[in-house]
Design a protein around this motif. Structure first.
Motif, PDB file in Angstrom:
ATOM      1  N   ALA A  88       0.816  -1.220   0.000  1.00 26.84           N
ATOM      2  CA  ALA A  88       0.000   0.000   0.000  1.00 26.84           C
ATOM      3  C   ALA A  88       0.849   1.270   0.000  1.00 26.84           C
ATOM      4  CB  ALA A  88      -0.924  -0.006   1.213  1.00 26.84           C
ATOM      5  N   GLY A  89       2.165   1.106   0.139  1.00 29.22           N
ATOM      6  CA  GLY A  89       3.038   2.273   0.134  1.00 29.22           C
ATOM      7  C   GLY A  89       3.009   3.062   1.426  1.00 29.22           C
ATOM      8  N   VAL A  90       2.633   2.423   2.541  1.00 30.10           N
ATOM      9  CA  VAL A  90       2.586   3.095   3.841  1.00 30.10           C
ATOM     10  C   VAL A  90       3.936   2.930   4.518  1.00 30.10           C
ATOM     11  CG1 VAL A  90       1.486   3.187   6.103  1.00 30.10           C
ATOM     12  CG2 VAL A  90       0.118   2.689   4.076  1.00 30.10           C
ATOM     13  N   ALA A  91       4.635   4.020   4.732  1.00 26.81           N
ATOM     14  CA  ALA A  91       5.960   3.957   5.340  1.00 26.81           C
ATOM     15  C   ALA A  91       6.003   4.606   6.717  1.00 26.81           C
ATOM     16  CB  ALA A  91       6.985   4.627   4.426  1.00 26.81           C
ATOM     17  N   GLY A  92       5.008   5.395   7.050  1.00 28.56           N
ATOM     18  CA  GLY A  92       5.028   6.140   8.303  1.00 28.56           C
ATOM     19  C   GLY A  92       4.485   5.351   9.479  1.00 28.56           C
ATOM     20  N   PRO A  93       4.333   6.017  10.633  1.00 30.85           N
ATOM     21  CA  PRO A  93       3.813   5.359  11.831  1.00 30.85           C
ATOM     22  C   PRO A  93       2.410   4.806  11.615  1.00 30.85           C
ATOM     23  CG  PRO A  93       4.794   7.485  12.372  1.00 30.85           C
ATOM     24  CD  PRO A  93       4.688   7.421  10.887  1.00 30.85           C
ATOM     25  N   VAL A  94       2.086   3.749  12.361  1.00 28.69           N
ATOM     26  CA  VAL A  94       0.805   3.062  12.238  1.00 28.69           C
ATOM     27  C   VAL A  94       0.019   3.248  13.536  1.00 28.69           C
ATOM     28  CG1 VAL A  94      -0.315   0.812  11.921  1.00 28.69           C
ATOM     29  CG2 VAL A  94       1.777   1.382  10.638  1.00 28.69           C
ATOM     30  N   VAL A  95      -1.250   3.507  13.413  1.00 29.07           N
ATOM     31  CA  VAL A  95      -2.148   3.578  14.568  1.00 29.07           C
ATOM     32  C   VAL A  95      -2.630   2.169  14.890  1.00 29.07           C
ATOM     33  CG1 VAL A  95      -4.448   4.310  15.318  1.00 29.07           C
ATOM     34  CG2 VAL A  95      -2.891   5.940  14.237  1.00 29.07           C
ATOM     35  N   THR A  96      -2.421   1.731  16.103  1.00 32.48           N
ATOM     36  CA  THR A  96      -2.875   0.401  16.523  1.00 32.48           C
ATOM     37  C   THR A  96      -2.854   0.307  18.033  1.00 32.48           C
ATOM     38  OG1 THR A  96      -2.472  -1.986  16.326  1.00 32.48           O
ATOM     39  CG2 THR A  96      -0.533  -0.569  16.409  1.00 32.48           C
ATOM     40  N   LEU A  97      -3.665  -0.571  18.581  1.00 33.34           N
ATOM     41  CA  LEU A  97      -3.621  -0.885  20.009  1.00 33.34           C
ATOM     42  C   LEU A  97      -2.716  -2.068  20.285  1.00 33.34           C
ATOM     43  CD1 LEU A  97      -7.372  -0.440  21.063  1.00 33.34           C
ATOM     44  CD2 LEU A  97      -5.544   1.264  20.875  1.00 33.34           C
ATOM     45  N   SER A  98      -2.062  -2.593  19.243  1.00 31.72           N
ATOM     46  CA  SER A  98      -1.203  -3.773  19.378  1.00 31.72           C
ATOM     47  C   SER A  98       0.171  -3.494  18.772  1.00 31.72           C
ATOM     48  CB  SER A  98      -1.857  -4.976  18.683  1.00 31.72           C
ATOM     49  OG  SER A  98      -3.182  -5.161  19.130  1.00 31.72           O
ATOM     50  N   PRO A  99       0.903  -2.535  19.314  1.00 30.35           N
ATOM     51  CA  PRO A  99       2.175  -2.143  18.701  1.00 30.35           C
ATOM     52  C   PRO A  99       3.258  -3.213  18.762  1.00 30.35           C
ATOM     53  CG  PRO A  99       1.888  -1.036  20.811  1.00 30.35           C
ATOM     54  CD  PRO A  99       0.589  -1.715  20.500  1.00 30.35           C
ATOM     55  N   GLN A 100       3.059  -4.242  19.602  1.00 27.66           N
ATOM     56  CA  GLN A 100       4.065  -5.301  19.674  1.00 27.66           C
ATOM     57  C   GLN A 100       4.210  -6.055  18.363  1.00 27.66           C
ATOM     58  OE1 GLN A 100       1.079  -5.261  21.041  1.00 27.66           O
ATOM     59  NE2 GLN A 100       0.331  -7.263  21.700  1.00 27.66           N
ATOM     60  N   PHE A 101       3.188  -5.985  17.498  1.00 26.75           N
ATOM     61  CA  PHE A 101       3.247  -6.681  16.215  1.00 26.75           C
ATOM     62  C   PHE A 101       3.971  -5.857  15.135  1.00 26.75           C
ATOM     63  CE2 PHE A 101      -0.229  -8.813  18.342  1.00 26.75           C
ATOM     64  CZ  PHE A 101      -0.061 -10.140  17.967  1.00 26.75           C
ATOM     65  N   LEU A 102       4.255  -4.594  15.415  1.00 26.73           N
ATOM     66  CA  LEU A 102       4.810  -3.740  14.372  1.00 26.73           C
ATOM     67  C   LEU A 102       6.311  -3.910  14.180  1.00 26.73           C
ATOM     68  CD1 LEU A 102       2.837  -0.406  14.875  1.00 26.73           C
ATOM     69  CD2 LEU A 102       2.507  -2.172  13.134  1.00 26.73           C
ATOM     70  N   ALA A 103       7.030  -4.321  15.221  1.00 29.59           N
ATOM     71  CA  ALA A 103       8.475  -4.510  15.057  1.00 29.59           C
ATOM     72  C   ALA A 103       8.758  -5.532  13.967  1.00 29.59           C
ATOM     73  CB  ALA A 103       9.100  -4.948  16.379  1.00 29.59           C
ATOM     74  N   GLY A 104       8.022  -6.639  13.995  1.00 35.76           N
ATOM     75  CA  GLY A 104       8.199  -7.670  12.977  1.00 35.76           C
ATOM     76  C   GLY A 104       7.687  -7.264  11.612  1.00 35.76           C
ATOM     77  N   ALA A 105       6.926  -6.173  11.562  1.00 38.87           N
ATOM     78  CA  ALA A 105       6.443  -5.643  10.287  1.00 38.87           C
ATOM     79  C   ALA A 105       7.357  -4.552   9.745  1.00 38.87           C
ATOM     80  CB  ALA A 105       5.027  -5.087  10.459  1.00 38.87           C
ATOM     81  N   GLY A 106       8.403  -4.221  10.518  1.00 38.09           N
ATOM     82  CA  GLY A 106       9.312  -3.171  10.080  1.00 38.09           C
ATOM     83  C   GLY A 106       8.721  -1.787  10.159  1.00 38.09           C
ATOM     84  N   ARG A 107       7.780  -1.567  11.074  1.00 38.51           N
ATOM     85  CA  ARG A 107       7.126  -0.276  11.220  1.00 38.51           C
ATOM     86  C   ARG A 107       7.178   0.185  12.669  1.00 38.51           C
ATOM     87  NH1 ARG A 107       7.046  -1.600   6.566  1.00 38.51           N
ATOM     88  NH2 ARG A 107       5.699  -0.796   4.906  1.00 38.51           N
ATOM     89  N   LEU A 108       6.975   1.485  12.860  1.00 38.56           N
ATOM     90  CA  LEU A 108       6.876   2.068  14.186  1.00 38.56           C
ATOM     91  C   LEU A 108       5.431   2.447  14.467  1.00 38.56           C
ATOM     92  CD1 LEU A 108       9.998   4.424  14.243  1.00 38.56           C
ATOM     93  CD2 LEU A 108       9.762   2.165  15.293  1.00 38.56           C
ATOM     94  N   VAL A 109       5.091   2.483  15.734  1.00 41.07           N
ATOM     95  CA  VAL A 109       3.745   2.858  16.131  1.00 41.07           C
ATOM     96  C   VAL A 109       3.641   4.372  16.238  1.00 41.07           C
ATOM     97  CG1 VAL A 109       4.244   2.727  18.616  1.00 41.07           C
ATOM     98  CG2 VAL A 109       1.906   2.366  17.804  1.00 41.07           C
ATOM     99  N   ASP A 110       2.467   4.897  15.970  1.00 40.05           N
ATOM    100  CA  ASP A 110       2.167   6.302  16.251  1.00 40.05           C
ATOM    101  C   ASP A 110       2.437   6.537  17.746  1.00 40.05           C
ATOM    102  OD1 ASP A 110       0.611   8.589  17.157  1.00 40.05           O
ATOM    103  OD2 ASP A 110      -0.392   8.547  15.218  1.00 40.05           O
ATOM    104  N   PRO A 111       3.254   7.536  18.111  1.00 42.16           N
ATOM    105  CA  PRO A 111       3.639   7.729  19.524  1.00 42.16           C
ATOM    106  C   PRO A 111       2.462   7.827  20.481  1.00 42.16           C
ATOM    107  CG  PRO A 111       4.964   9.140  18.105  1.00 42.16           C
ATOM    108  CD  PRO A 111       3.901   8.523  17.228  1.00 42.16           C
ATOM    109  N   ARG A 112       1.304   8.271  19.994  1.00 42.05           N
ATOM    110  CA  ARG A 112       0.130   8.395  20.862  1.00 42.05           C
ATOM    111  C   ARG A 112      -0.434   7.037  21.245  1.00 42.05           C
ATOM    112  NH1 ARG A 112      -3.319  12.058  16.921  1.00 42.05           N
ATOM    113  NH2 ARG A 112      -2.451  10.475  15.510  1.00 42.05           N
TER     114      ARG A 112
END
Length: 480
Positions: free
Chosen positions: A372-396
């Motif tokens: 999808a071409g999404v490179a920026g932070p992701v909004v989620t309540l489960s940020p532990q899954f983002l490290a393995g996705a190569g993404r960072l969580v939205d700081p909020r």
């Protein structure tokens, strides 16, 4: 004290066992903010100043290099680190017992029984913030015992202060036994109080520096949220009874009974011998109980500070009065109760290793975001899954579901300054590139209902749904 080949082999086997248990344990949404904090810090962010963090500050800093080196595998590697910290905690109890004069057999027995407590096994089996302060506290006990015997050296006094202050800087509940020990050193100068204070200075200065960086965010994350959030959450959820004293008593008894901690308490209470070492351990034990029982409701990991001084004290008790046949049988029953929750938790491994399944889910999430071409932070309540996705969580959302589910802990004006956003105020969400849902649910000991406000918001704002292979997760992508 030299370590024999046999002893080294036993400790190595123990480390392997605890690592395997940690990797096989089911997923837990409590891990969310700790994996997120380590990952964000690995990319140069600081807790409070740059992202929402609801604990004391030391762990993200210490674990950031681990997360940076582990990369995609940060979550399972952090579990491994916590399991190894459990070995350090066990080693600290054994070493303290030996310094106190306990013979090897009794010291090994007490340490092994410590290792059979569900409180310990849970605390070191997940990527939470329980194992680090527990290991630091237990590792300090040999130096503390040495001081009680009038054998403190400059090095041991510095080490005692450093480790106790570091434990408090990792989890604020450990500040209670640390402060109590500080007062004891003033009453008994054989502990070398000036050197203890000097050893504590680096951790104290670190905490003070974080306070100066952002006082409001620091005070909210370290003190206000832990004291106010549980009452708000459980009352709003119709479970205010969990905050009562009767429930606290039952829960405490239940968690101590899952393992031989109750046996140890009875043995210690029955012993009549008194000396400076026993007095020190008794005072630390009481202080640890006070720290454990202050939060409401009581959860098993809150009782972790109690175990190290308890089982060193227990080693002294069984050295002075070896248990009889009936006591050994009763202890065996409690041992079975202590390991049973871990064995039950492992029963689900037949369907697949949970952490490996999580890594596959993370890889699928990363592939969908790439497409999808999404490179920026992701909004989620489960940020532990983002490290393995190569993404960072939205700081909020770095705190996972825990601040998001609150209602009135911060005002609408305070939330942006503290990098916070509750589910009641999604009008301030902005236009994130992607929203990841599905990580909250029974399969992570979470609550799927918490994600519904985010899903409603995404649909109302025209976000495109994109299912992630594996049927667990759903992506909502910003409209083109």
């Amino acid at each position: 004290m030299k370590l024999s080949v046999r002893g080294a082999s036993a400790w190595f086997a123990l480390a392997v066992l605890l690592v395997l248990l940690a990797l096989l344990r089911p997923l837990d949404h409590d891990e969310s903010q700790y994996v997120a904090a380590a990952t964000l810090s690995a990319h140069g962010s600081l807790p409070y100043r740059d992202y929402l963090y609801l604990q004391a500050p030391l762990q993200p800093l210490l674990f950031a290099p681990v997360a940076w080196l582990a990369g995609y595998w940060a979550w399972p590697v952090l579990r491994i680190v916590n399991a190894l910290l459990g070995v350090i905690a066990l080693g600290g109890v054994y070493r303290a017992a030996r310094i106190a004069g306990v013979r090897p057999r009794a010291a090994v027995t007490a340490t092994a029984l410590f290792g059979c407590c569900d409180i310990l096994l849970f605390s070191i089996g997940t990527a939470r913030n329980d194992a680090l302060p527990l290991a630091l506290f237990a590792a300090a006990l040999p130096a503390l015992v040495r001081g009680s015997m009038g054998r403190a050296t400059p090095g041991s006094a510095l080490l005692a202060g450093c480790l106790l202050a570091a434990a408090a800087a990792a989890k604020v509940s450990y500040a209670v036994p640390a402060l109590v020990y500080g007062m004891l050193t003033l009453a008994d100068r054989r502990h070398r109080p000036l050197l203890v204070a000097l050893g504590a200075a680096p951790a104290a200065l670190l905490v003070g520096w974080f306070y100066r960086l952002d006082p409001a965010a620091f005070l909210f994350g370290v003190l206000a949220f832990p004291t106010r959030a549980p009452a708000e959450y459980y009352v709003a959820d119709g479970r205010g009874w969990k905050l009562g004293l009767a429930t606290k008593f039952v829960d405490t008894l239940k968690f101590l009974a899952l393992g031989p901690a109750l046996v140890a308490i009875v043995a210690v209470a029955r012993e009549r011998r008194r000396d400076p070492t026993r007095l020190l351990l008794d005072v630390l034990l009481i202080a640890a109980f006070v720290a454990a029982l202050m939060p409401a409701p009581t959860w098993r990991q809150y009782l972790a500070p109690v175990l190290p001084p308890l089982f060193v004290r227990f080693a002294l008790a069984i050295e002075a009065r070896p248990p009889g046949r009936t006591a050994r049988r009763v202890t065996g029953m409690f041992v079975l109760a202590g390991v049973a929750p871990s064995l039950i938790a492992l029963a689900g491994v037949a369907a697949g290793v949970p952490i490996l399944m999580a890594m596959r889910q993370s890889a699928a999430i990363g592939a969908r975001l790439d497409r999808a071409g999404v490179a920026g932070p992701v909004v989620t309540l489960s940020p532990q899954f983002l490290a393995g996705a190569g993404r960072l969580v939205d700081p909020r959302f770095a705190a996972g579901p825990f601040y998001f589910r609150s209602h009135a802990l911060l005002s609408p004006q305070q939330e942006p300054a503290l990098h916070a956003l509750s589910g009641d105020r999604l009008d301030a969400l902005g236009t994130p590139g992607a929203i990841l849902l599905g990580g909250e649910g029974a399969w992570t000991s979470g609550d799927a209902a918490l994600e519904r406000p985010l899903e409603r918001w995404a649909r109302a704002h025209g976000y495109r749904a994109d299912a992630v292979p594996g049927a667990r997760f759903r992506l909502y992508l910003r409209p083109r």
